[in-house]
Design a protein around this motif. Sequence first.
Motif, PDB file in Angstrom:
ATOM      1  N   VAL A  44      43.633  76.591  56.542  1.00  0.00           N
ATOM      2  CA  VAL A  44      44.495  75.792  55.547  1.00  0.00           C
ATOM      3  C   VAL A  44      45.862  76.753  55.351  1.00  0.00           C
ATOM      4  O   VAL A  44      47.225  76.326  55.460  1.00  0.00           O
ATOM      5  CB  VAL A  44      44.164  75.788  54.243  1.00  0.00           C
ATOM      6  N   CYS A  60      43.247  70.144  57.986  1.00  0.00           N
ATOM      7  CA  CYS A  60      42.166  70.188  57.298  1.00  0.00           C
ATOM      8  C   CYS A  60      41.182  68.935  57.981  1.00  0.00           C
ATOM      9  O   CYS A  60      40.060  68.968  58.132  1.00  0.00           O
ATOM     10  CB  CYS A  60      42.096  69.625  55.837  1.00  0.00           C
ATOM     11  N   GLN A  61      41.975  67.823  58.314  1.00  0.00           N
ATOM     12  CA  GLN A  61      41.255  66.809  58.848  1.00  0.00           C
ATOM     13  C   GLN A  61      40.612  66.730  60.116  1.00  0.00           C
ATOM     14  O   GLN A  61      39.604  66.536  60.394  1.00  0.00           O
ATOM     15  CB  GLN A  61      42.339  65.564  58.948  1.00  0.00           C
ATOM     16  N   ALA A  64      38.247  71.130  59.978  1.00  0.00           N
ATOM     17  CA  ALA A  64      37.274  71.203  59.053  1.00  0.00           C
ATOM     18  C   ALA A  64      36.017  70.746  59.679  1.00  0.00           C
ATOM     19  O   ALA A  64      35.053  71.770  59.561  1.00  0.00           O
ATOM     20  CB  ALA A  64      37.698  70.462  57.589  1.00  0.00           C
ATOM     21  N   ARG A  80      30.072  70.422  53.677  1.00  0.00           N
ATOM     22  CA  ARG A  80      30.488  70.261  52.325  1.00  0.00           C
ATOM     23  C   ARG A  80      30.567  68.930  51.850  1.00  0.00           C
ATOM     24  O   ARG A  80      30.660  68.039  52.371  1.00  0.00           O
ATOM     25  CB  ARG A  80      32.127  70.911  52.274  1.00  0.00           C
ATOM     26  N   ALA A  82      30.945  66.594  47.651  1.00  0.00           N
ATOM     27  CA  ALA A  82      31.151  66.572  46.268  1.00  0.00           C
ATOM     28  C   ALA A  82      31.100  65.201  45.743  1.00  0.00           C
ATOM     29  O   ALA A  82      30.584  64.067  46.239  1.00  0.00           O
ATOM     30  CB  ALA A  82      32.847  66.676  46.576  1.00  0.00           C
ATOM     31  N   ARG A  86      37.236  63.266  49.398  1.00  0.00           N
ATOM     32  CA  ARG A  86      38.540  62.764  50.341  1.00  0.00           C
ATOM     33  C   ARG A  86      37.820  62.299  51.563  1.00  0.00           C
ATOM     34  O   ARG A  86      38.224  61.013  51.874  1.00  0.00           O
ATOM     35  CB  ARG A  86      39.190  63.987  50.551  1.00  0.00           C
ATOM     36  N   PRO A 133      34.238  76.008  43.092  1.00  0.00           N
ATOM     37  CA  PRO A 133      35.218  75.741  42.082  1.00  0.00           C
ATOM     38  C   PRO A 133      36.487  75.411  42.597  1.00  0.00           C
ATOM     39  O   PRO A 133      36.729  75.665  43.660  1.00  0.00           O
ATOM     40  CB  PRO A 133      35.154  77.018  41.135  1.00  0.00           C
ATOM     41  N   CYS A 138      44.145  75.089  45.561  1.00  0.00           N
ATOM     42  CA  CYS A 138      43.544  73.806  45.803  1.00  0.00           C
ATOM     43  C   CYS A 138      44.584  72.603  45.343  1.00  0.00           C
ATOM     44  O   CYS A 138      44.297  71.393  45.742  1.00  0.00           O
ATOM     45  CB  CYS A 138      42.204  73.953  45.521  1.00  0.00           C
ATOM     46  N   CYS A 141      46.873  69.975  46.978  1.00  0.00           N
ATOM     47  CA  CYS A 141      46.135  68.971  47.692  1.00  0.00           C
ATOM     48  C   CYS A 141      44.991  68.128  46.877  1.00  0.00           C
ATOM     49  O   CYS A 141      44.656  66.789  47.077  1.00  0.00           O
ATOM     50  CB  CYS A 141      45.595  69.205  48.931  1.00  0.00           C
ATOM     51  N   HIS A 142      44.655  68.870  45.906  1.00  0.00           N
ATOM     52  CA  HIS A 142      43.683  68.081  44.950  1.00  0.00           C
ATOM     53  C   HIS A 142      43.881  67.850  43.537  1.00  0.00           C
ATOM     54  O   HIS A 142      43.076  67.565  42.753  1.00  0.00           O
ATOM     55  CB  HIS A 142      42.165  68.662  45.097  1.00  0.00           C
ATOM     56  N   TYR A 158      43.469  59.097  54.455  1.00  0.00           N
ATOM     57  CA  TYR A 158      42.472  58.791  53.671  1.00  0.00           C
ATOM     58  C   TYR A 158      42.356  57.837  52.856  1.00  0.00           C
ATOM     59  O   TYR A 158      42.731  58.061  51.511  1.00  0.00           O
ATOM     60  CB  TYR A 158      41.965  60.188  53.043  1.00  0.00           C
ATOM     61  N   ALA A 163      39.679  62.538  45.823  1.00  0.00           N
ATOM     62  CA  ALA A 163      39.589  63.894  45.684  1.00  0.00           C
ATOM     63  C   ALA A 163      40.978  64.424  45.075  1.00  0.00           C
ATOM     64  O   ALA A 163      41.247  65.378  45.640  1.00  0.00           O
ATOM     65  CB  ALA A 163      38.982  64.771  46.917  1.00  0.00           C
ATOM     66  N   ARG A 172      34.680  71.494  42.110  1.00  0.00           N
ATOM     67  CA  ARG A 172      35.328  70.610  43.281  1.00  0.00           C
ATOM     68  C   ARG A 172      34.369  69.897  44.134  1.00  0.00           C
ATOM     69  O   ARG A 172      34.309  68.890  44.443  1.00  0.00           O
ATOM     70  CB  ARG A 172      36.403  71.604  44.186  1.00  0.00           C
TER      71      ARG A 172
HETATM   72  C1  HEC Z   1      46.776  71.294  52.467  1.00  0.00           C
HETATM   73  C2  HEC Z   1      45.810  70.462  51.492  1.00  0.00           C
HETATM   74  C3  HEC Z   1      44.629  70.840  51.116  1.00  0.00           C
HETATM   75  C4  HEC Z   1      44.405  71.988  50.407  1.00  0.00           C
HETATM   76  C5  HEC Z   1      45.392  73.132  49.984  1.00  0.00           C
HETATM   77  C6  HEC Z   1      43.044  72.145  50.179  1.00  0.00           C
HETATM   78  N1  HEC Z   1      42.462  70.982  50.677  1.00  0.00           N
HETATM   79 FE1  HEC Z   1      40.242  70.340  50.307  1.00  0.00          FE
HETATM   80  N2  HEC Z   1      40.605  68.809  51.373  1.00  0.00           N
HETATM   81  C7  HEC Z   1      41.886  68.572  52.367  1.00  0.00           C
HETATM   82  C8  HEC Z   1      41.666  67.549  53.162  1.00  0.00           C
HETATM   83  C9  HEC Z   1      42.774  66.692  54.158  1.00  0.00           C
HETATM   84  C10 HEC Z   1      40.068  67.244  53.138  1.00  0.00           C
HETATM   85  C11 HEC Z   1      39.328  66.375  54.010  1.00  0.00           C
HETATM   86  C12 HEC Z   1      38.854  67.200  55.072  1.00  0.00           C
HETATM   87  C13 HEC Z   1      38.089  66.397  55.887  1.00  0.00           C
HETATM   88  O1  HEC Z   1      38.509  65.330  56.542  1.00  0.00           O
HETATM   89  O2  HEC Z   1      36.895  66.650  56.437  1.00  0.00           O
HETATM   90  C14 HEC Z   1      39.633  68.116  52.166  1.00  0.00           C
HETATM   91  C15 HEC Z   1      38.258  68.176  51.799  1.00  0.00           C
HETATM   92  C16 HEC Z   1      37.628  69.115  51.007  1.00  0.00           C
HETATM   93  C17 HEC Z   1      36.284  69.216  50.666  1.00  0.00           C
HETATM   94  C18 HEC Z   1      35.080  68.378  51.284  1.00  0.00           C
HETATM   95  C19 HEC Z   1      34.860  67.228  50.299  1.00  0.00           C
HETATM   96  C20 HEC Z   1      35.750  65.896  50.283  1.00  0.00           C
HETATM   97  O3  HEC Z   1      36.363  65.735  49.410  1.00  0.00           O
HETATM   98  O4  HEC Z   1      35.789  65.380  51.520  1.00  0.00           O
HETATM   99  C21 HEC Z   1      36.206  70.130  49.580  1.00  0.00           C
HETATM  100  C22 HEC Z   1      34.918  70.592  48.894  1.00  0.00           C
HETATM  101  C23 HEC Z   1      37.337  70.724  49.392  1.00  0.00           C
HETATM  102  N3  HEC Z   1      38.406  70.034  50.237  1.00  0.00           N
HETATM  103  C24 HEC Z   1      37.657  71.695  48.376  1.00  0.00           C
HETATM  104  C25 HEC Z   1      39.054  72.471  48.519  1.00  0.00           C
HETATM  105  C26 HEC Z   1      39.254  73.801  47.776  1.00  0.00           C
HETATM  106  C27 HEC Z   1      38.045  74.427  47.015  1.00  0.00           C
HETATM  107  C28 HEC Z   1      40.309  74.042  48.153  1.00  0.00           C
HETATM  108  C29 HEC Z   1      41.163  75.490  47.635  1.00  0.00           C
HETATM  109  C30 HEC Z   1      40.464  76.539  47.717  1.00  0.00           C
HETATM  110  C31 HEC Z   1      41.088  73.234  48.833  1.00  0.00           C
HETATM  111  N4  HEC Z   1      40.187  72.072  49.190  1.00  0.00           N
HETATM  112  C32 HEC Z   1      42.310  72.973  49.361  1.00  0.00           C
HETATM  113  C33 HEC Z   1      42.944  69.026  51.715  1.00  0.00           C
HETATM  114  C34 HEC Z   1      43.200  70.126  51.102  1.00  0.00           C
END
Ligand code: HEC
Length: 185
Positions: A44, A60-61, A64, A80, A82, A86, A133, A138, A141-142, A158, A163, A172
């Motif tokens: 990321v 991420c998409q 991950a 992962r 939750a 997302r 956590p 985070c 995006c969250h 999405y 999320a 989280r």
């Molecule tokens: C740049 C944007 C971005 C950031 C910054 C980001 N995420 Fe995400 N996160 C995403 C996206 C997009 C997905 C969906 C990934 C997938 O399709 O599997 C996701 C999915 C997740 C999921 C899996 C469950 C779900 O909601 O599908 C977890 C848990 C998660 N993120 C935790 C975190 C944490 C903790 C942080 C900070 C350390 C973080 N993310 C930072 C974009 C982000």
Amino acid sequence: MRLALLLAALPSLTLAQPTTDDSHLAQQAAQLIPAFQQQLLATVKQAVEQGGPAQAVQACQTLAPRIAAEHSQQGWQVARTALRVRNPANRPDAWELQTLLDFQQRAAAGEDLSQMTASTTLDGEFRFMKAIPTGEPCLACHGSEIKAELATLIDQRYPDDQARGFQAGELRGAFSLRRTVENTP
Ligand code: HEC
């Protein structure tokens, strides 16, 4: 709605207590998490640096799930999940849902989220979860103030995103690991 349905199904689920010889499995599972977590964070971060947050959402998409697959080794499946996801593919199953709710309760009672784990043996599988956590980075995006451009992009990719709206320090989600175990009577 979905949560309510899953909750209704919970009473039929019994939580097996981990037996003593499961402790090495819990240890093994716990040891797989840091490398998985590090690679997700590094990916990321690199994407943000190279192309900004929009690029990072795409990373991420596409990456991950690939990173999860790469870290699924020696019989372990790494993922992962939750309470609010997302990606719908990350939705919790019954045990994961119960454990996430339990993590929330334990956090509300003052336990440190960053150290929180749970394990069980269920349907011939050893299961392990570790709480994730919400950190400051985070929130881009969250969190509850996602930049308009980014929010649009997330909406496109999405459409069922749940999320967002998280605050730093909140639960989280969780790492969820599983592996088949021999059935010893
Ligand atoms: C740049 C944007 C971005 C950031 C910054 C980001 N995420 Fe995400 N996160 C995403 C996206 C997009 C997905 C969906 C990934 C997938 O399709 O599997 C996701 C999915 C997740 C999921 C899996 C469950 C779900 O909601 O599908 C977890 C848990 C998660 N993120 C935790 C975190 C944490 C903790 C942080 C900070 C350390 C973080 N993310 C930072 C974009 C982000």
